[in-house]
Design a protein around this motif. Sequence first.
Motif, mmCIF file in Angstrom:
data_model
loop_
_atom_site.group_PDB
_atom_site.id
_atom_site.type_symbol
_atom_site.label_atom_id
_atom_site.label_comp_id
_atom_site.label_asym_id
_atom_site.label_seq_id
_atom_site.Cartn_x
_atom_site.Cartn_y
_atom_site.Cartn_z
ATOM 1 N N ALA A 58 43.522 40.824 33.084
ATOM 2 C CA ALA A 58 42.995 42.181 33.239
ATOM 3 C C ALA A 58 41.765 41.749 32.157
ATOM 4 N N GLY A 59 41.328 41.384 31.121
ATOM 5 C CA GLY A 59 40.638 41.413 30.538
ATOM 6 C C GLY A 59 39.334 40.769 31.333
ATOM 7 N N ALA A 60 39.351 39.348 31.828
ATOM 8 C CA ALA A 60 38.891 38.837 32.309
ATOM 9 C C ALA A 60 37.846 38.449 33.985
ATOM 10 N N ALA A 61 39.595 39.430 33.876
ATOM 11 C CA ALA A 61 38.389 40.376 35.267
ATOM 12 C C ALA A 61 37.553 41.391 34.999
ATOM 13 N N ARG A 62 37.714 42.254 34.094
ATOM 14 C CA ARG A 62 37.019 43.099 33.758
ATOM 15 C C ARG A 62 35.078 42.284 33.420
ATOM 16 N N PHE A 63 35.435 41.408 32.082
ATOM 17 C CA PHE A 63 34.694 40.856 32.268
ATOM 18 C C PHE A 63 33.836 40.231 33.156
ATOM 19 N N LEU A 64 34.404 39.231 34.200
ATOM 20 C CA LEU A 64 33.386 39.419 35.297
ATOM 21 C C LEU A 64 32.991 40.285 35.912
ATOM 22 N N PHE A 65 33.589 40.984 36.406
ATOM 23 C CA PHE A 65 33.215 42.169 37.583
ATOM 24 C C PHE A 65 32.200 43.004 36.581
ATOM 25 N N ALA A 66 32.363 43.582 35.571
ATOM 26 C CA ALA A 66 30.751 44.599 34.723
ATOM 27 C C ALA A 66 30.210 43.254 34.946
ATOM 28 N N ASN A 67 29.500 41.540 35.317
ATOM 29 C CA ASN A 67 28.807 41.120 34.623
ATOM 30 C C ASN A 67 27.993 40.705 35.992
ATOM 31 N N GLN A 70 24.220 39.790 37.858
ATOM 32 C CA GLN A 70 23.525 39.494 36.161
ATOM 33 C C GLN A 70 24.440 38.698 36.018
ATOM 34 N N LYS A 71 24.795 38.067 34.923
ATOM 35 C CA LYS A 71 25.564 36.869 34.783
ATOM 36 C C LYS A 71 26.414 35.418 35.556
ATOM 37 N N PHE A 72 26.875 36.982 36.541
ATOM 38 C CA PHE A 72 27.627 35.793 37.458
ATOM 39 C C PHE A 72 26.608 35.967 39.002
ATOM 40 N N GLU A 73 27.366 35.075 39.748
ATOM 41 C CA GLU A 73 26.844 35.633 41.455
ATOM 42 C C GLU A 73 27.572 34.412 41.952
ATOM 43 N N MET A 74 28.267 35.475 44.066
ATOM 44 C CA MET A 74 28.919 35.166 44.296
ATOM 45 C C MET A 74 28.470 33.135 45.247
ATOM 46 N N THR A 75 28.913 32.426 44.823
ATOM 47 C CA THR A 75 28.801 30.940 45.783
ATOM 48 C C THR A 75 30.054 30.245 46.505
ATOM 49 N N ASN A 76 29.723 30.071 47.383
ATOM 50 C CA ASN A 76 30.231 29.138 48.475
ATOM 51 C C ASN A 76 30.453 27.835 48.629
ATOM 52 N N THR A 77 31.283 27.258 49.392
ATOM 53 C CA THR A 77 31.323 26.050 49.688
ATOM 54 C C THR A 77 30.534 26.378 51.035
ATOM 55 N N PRO A 78 29.979 24.266 51.178
ATOM 56 C CA PRO A 78 29.240 24.410 52.108
ATOM 57 C C PRO A 78 29.383 25.012 53.719
ATOM 58 N N SER A 79 31.007 24.554 54.018
ATOM 59 C CA SER A 79 31.576 25.078 54.809
ATOM 60 C C SER A 79 31.389 26.737 55.634
ATOM 61 N N GLY A 382 40.251 42.543 44.353
ATOM 62 C CA GLY A 382 39.018 42.189 43.651
ATOM 63 C C GLY A 382 38.904 43.513 42.519
ATOM 64 N N GLY A 383 37.367 43.989 42.205
ATOM 65 C CA GLY A 383 36.528 44.865 41.491
ATOM 66 C C GLY A 383 35.377 44.624 41.216
ATOM 67 N N GLY A 384 34.327 45.557 41.095
ATOM 68 C CA GLY A 384 32.942 45.605 41.099
ATOM 69 C C GLY A 384 32.415 45.891 42.228
ATOM 70 N N ILE A 385 31.204 45.291 42.386
ATOM 71 C CA ILE A 385 29.915 45.592 43.195
ATOM 72 C C ILE A 385 30.170 44.310 43.944
ATOM 73 N N ARG A 386 31.927 43.383 43.921
ATOM 74 C CA ARG A 386 31.617 43.117 45.472
ATOM 75 C C ARG A 386 33.048 43.345 45.763
ATOM 76 N N GLU A 387 33.655 44.320 45.341
ATOM 77 C CA GLU A 387 35.208 44.537 45.151
ATOM 78 C C GLU A 387 35.446 44.512 46.977
ATOM 79 N N CYS A 388 36.770 44.527 47.746
ATOM 80 C CA CYS A 388 37.141 44.572 49.221
ATOM 81 C C CYS A 388 35.776 45.614 49.632
ATOM 82 N N LEU A 389 34.787 45.479 50.751
ATOM 83 C CA LEU A 389 34.648 46.678 51.173
ATOM 84 C C LEU A 389 35.249 47.530 52.276
ATOM 85 N N GLY A 390 36.348 46.888 52.724
ATOM 86 C CA GLY A 390 37.510 46.932 53.623
ATOM 87 C C GLY A 390 38.828 47.971 53.102
ATOM 88 N N LYS A 391 38.708 48.028 51.933
ATOM 89 C CA LYS A 391 40.077 47.754 50.923
ATOM 90 C C LYS A 391 40.705 49.417 52.028
#
Length: 441
Positions: A58-67, A70-79, A382-391
Motif C-alpha cells: 500500500a505504501g509503495a502504491a501511495r508513493f507512485l500515485f502521489a508522484n 511528475q516523477k513517473f509517467e505511463m509507458t507502454n510496450t510497442p505492440s 489502481g489510484g491517483g490521476i490514472r485511476e480506472c475511469l470506468g470504476k
Amino acid sequence: MPQSSLPLPPGSFGLPVIGESVSYLHSPAIFMEKRQKQYGNIFKTHLFGFPTIVLIGAGAARFLFANEGQKFEMTNTPSFERLLGINSIGVVTGAAHQTLRKYLYQAFAPRALADYATTMQNITHRYLKRWEKMETLTWYPELKKYTLDIACQLFIGVATESEEALEKIYETWSDGLLSIPVRFPGNKFDKSIHAREELLAHFDKLIDQRLQHPAENQDVLTILLQAQDEEGKHLSREEVKDNLLGMLVAGHETLTSALTSLCLLLAQHPDVLVKAHVEQEQFKFSEPITQEDLKQMTYLEQVMKEVLRMAPPVVRSGLRKVLEPCEFAGYKIPQGWGVFYQIQETHQDQTIYSHPEKFDPNRFNTEKVEDKQKPFAHIPFGGGIRECLGKEFAKLEIKLFAALLIREYEWELAPRQNLERIVLPFSRPHDGLKVKFRKRG
Ligand code: HEM
C-alpha cells in the motif's frame, strides 16, 4: 543521505538484452512470488527492454500515485502503443492526458450511469435465460460475449448478437496485444493491425450516422461526440475512435474476469452464497434495480470487494517510466528506468488483511473494515490521476449481474476441470469455469 549515494534495490537483471522477460511471461505469479520472498517488497529486474523496479504494498502504491505525472509517467510496450493508437488515454501523457480524461469522464458521470442500468439489466436477463436453457456451460467465454454485448450496446449502440463479425474482428485485434511487435504478412501482429483498421472504419461509419441522425438513447459514442471543454472545443474524430477502441478492451475483458471470479468463488463458498441470497430475498420484488437499491445491498458490496481483492482482474499495473531520479524505502530509483506496481501482491499483505488467502467478505464489514487500515490497501482499480475511469460503471455492472444471478439461479462446478488461475493478459481459470446451471427450485 544524498539520494545519489543510496543503494539500488536488490535483484537481478537476468540475461543481456531480454533481461528477465521470458521467465516473467512464463509465469508472472511465480516470478513475483519468488523474488518477493528473496528480496522483499522492492526489487530490481529487467523487463520489456527496461531496467525496472517492482513495487509491492500500500505504501509503495501511495508513493507512485502521489508522484504520477511528475516523477513517473505511463509507458507502454510497442505492440500496445501501436494497437491502442496514439490518441488513446492509455498512451497519452502529461497535461494532454488530464484534458482527455475530463472529456472521457463525461461518459461515466453518475447521470450517464443511471441511463445505462436498465440496458445492463435487460441484457443480463437475456443471458441468464440462455444459460438456463444450456444447462451446462463454460462460463468464461459466455461472460465474454455478455460483457461485450453490454459494452457494444452502451458504448456504440450496436448489438453484437446481430454483428457477429464485429466480435470476431475484435478478438483478432485483442489477440495482438501481447504479441511481439514485429510485423510480417499474416502474423499475429499484422492481423491485429488489420483488425484495428477494420474496427476504426466501422467506428467511422457509426460517427457519420450519428452526426446525421443523433441517437435516441445516450450511449458513450453520442456523449463523446457532444463532449466539450470550457471553450466549447470538441474531441477530434481520431481521438473519439482510439478511445472507443481502448474502452472496449478496458471495459469488457476486465469485467469478464471479475464476473468469472465472482461465480467461481461463490460456488466454492456456499455459506457466502446463502448469505448473499438471503439479502437478495429482501429486494426481489424491486425491478428494475435502482442505484438506491444497490446502495442498500451492503453484503453484496462486501462480496464484490472481496472478489476484487482475491482475484483482481488487472493483476499488475501498466508500466511507468521514471522521469526524475527519486528514492523510496531507502533505495534510489534512477531516471529512465521502469516502475511496476503490483495489485495482486498488495492485496495479500498480512499486516493489513487477516488470513489474506481466505475468501472472507466479512473483512469489509463496518466493524472490521480491514482495507481502511492504510490508504491504498485495496487497489483493484489502481489510484491517483490514472485511476480506472470506468470504476463506477464496472461496479454497477458487477452488482446488477450478481443481484439478478443470486436471486433466481444456482450453479455447481463441473468435475474434472483445471481451475488454476491464469493471470495474463487478464485473470481467469485455466479451463474457463465449467458449471451446471439452473433456476432455483
Ligand atoms: C485504468 C482496472 C473496468 C476504463 C485502469 C487501471 C486499473 C483498472 C487497475 C489502472 C492501470 C494502471 O495504473 O496502470 C479495472 C478493473 C475493471 C475495470 C478491475 C473491472 C472490474 C473498466 C471499465 C472501463 C475502464 C468498465 C470503461 C469503459 C479504464 C480507463 C483507464 C483504466 C479508460 C485508464 C485511465 C487513465 O489512464 O487515466 N482500470 N478497470 N475500466 N480503466 Fe479500468
